[in-house]
Scaffold this active site. Sequence first.
Site, short mmCIF file in Angstrom:
data_model
loop_
_atom_site.label_atom_id
_atom_site.label_comp_id
_atom_site.label_asym_id
_atom_site.label_seq_id
_atom_site.Cartn_x
_atom_site.Cartn_y
_atom_site.Cartn_z
N SER A 151 0.80 -1.22 0.00
CA SER A 151 0.00 0.00 0.00
C SER A 151 0.84 1.27 0.00
O SER A 151 0.37 2.31 -0.46
CB SER A 151 -0.96 0.00 1.19
OG SER A 151 -0.26 -0.30 2.38
N HIS A 173 -5.38 -3.62 -2.07
CA HIS A 173 -5.14 -2.61 -3.11
C HIS A 173 -5.10 -3.18 -4.52
O HIS A 173 -4.96 -2.43 -5.48
CB HIS A 173 -3.84 -1.86 -2.83
CG HIS A 173 -3.98 -0.83 -1.75
ND1 HIS A 173 -4.49 0.43 -1.99
CD2 HIS A 173 -3.68 -0.87 -0.44
CE1 HIS A 173 -4.50 1.11 -0.86
NE2 HIS A 173 -4.02 0.34 0.09
N LYS A 225 -11.81 -0.06 -1.35
CA LYS A 225 -10.79 0.64 -2.13
C LYS A 225 -11.23 0.69 -3.59
O LYS A 225 -12.11 1.44 -3.93
CB LYS A 225 -9.45 -0.02 -1.88
CG LYS A 225 -9.11 0.15 -0.39
CD LYS A 225 -7.81 -0.39 0.07
CE LYS A 225 -7.68 -0.14 1.57
NZ LYS A 225 -6.49 -0.73 2.15
#
Length: 395
Positions: free
Chosen positions: A184, A212, A242
């Site tokens: 990340s 992610h 996300k």
Amino acid sequence: MKRDPVAFLKEDMTELRNNNLEWIIRYLEEGSKPHSIVDGKEVLMLNTNNYLGLATHPKIIQATIDATKKYGAGAGAVPVIAGSFNLTKEFQERFAKFKEVEASLLCQTGFAVNSGLIPMLVGKPDIVVSDELNHGSIIDGVRLSGAKRIIYKHTDVGDLENQLKEAEKESARRICIITDGVFSMDGDMAPLDGIAQVAEEFGAMIFVDDCHGEGVLGEGRGIVAHFNLQGKVHVEGGSMSKGFGVFGGTVAGSKDLIEFCANKSRTYLLSTAHPPGVVAANIASIDVVETEPQHVKRVWENTNYFKKEVQSMGYDTGNSSTPIIPLIIGDPGKAQELARVLFEDEGIYGTPIVFPMVARELSRIRVQMNALLTKDDLNMALNAIEKVGKKLDII
Ligand SMILES: *Cc1c(COP(=O)(O)O)cnc(C)c1O
């Protein structure tokens, strides 16, 4: 004199401030989208995990409204006590199909998956072999498990193999390799193909946390699809918060894994389920990723353009290979100064990332690309980043 039992609160905060390590929370007056109003100021946001821009997608907003009208605002209880919604079942079936696995479970958050499930998968008699830059929630999950932790060098399959050889000597009950899918803070990817090979050799379980990667890699299906490793990764943890733009943690894998998780993960068992509006939005988000491939395409076009430009200005972007693009500055004070001037003078909102999220000497601004950013937006941001970077002697 009597001691002040809470004096440490102010003392600790003063120390953080003096070391340029304080987090400042800014407040949004509009949605989380590239053009928003933050602390009363119109800005260009370059720092959200909402990579595909789905947090404000009309179909997804509508799904939240419809489900909230039909089912109400809250879930009422944890699923094992008072039931889960048929919407949740639908989400879990849809998500499993999307990820090409047998089953999936919607959990509270990505953090809750790691802190609740890891301590059930491994315990005292086991060994976890963990990438040195894994996310804090993985580190906490492993600590709670009581398993022995062996660290391997970041994304280094050769070192992983060496550590597995060491682990094997200890005749542990289980060996589990844990890695972020996309890291990340650096935006680089785990070498999951190499990891899968050595895992097989040593009979090790693989746990990948793809928070992610989801929505971004493998046409939105994540890092396992990116490497064509369906069926070879035992546990896939993730987040709907996300790339998918909504909210929630996910576990994907075999039917056995999902039953185990739903019966054992303490965060799943002891924390209230999502509001129905959130679950419906998560379903709509999968729909959008499947039927509107332009969002994934756009975020990658923006990523390639932006990265090439900042690199040619002289910024160090590390090993980024995803829409997370760090501008590595080094000194925390300087990273914060760059972010402050960009925000106040240029209307560019990029977040300084300092200790404990990254090592002190690797302080940075983390830029994240978004499918909704236009070429004009990107050029405006690039001009500002060049101008301020030169002014502050960074490039
Ligand atoms: C963001 C993130 C999490 C936490 O996910 P949430 O759904 O926001 O709780 C966990 N692991 C990694 C690698 C992440 O990047």
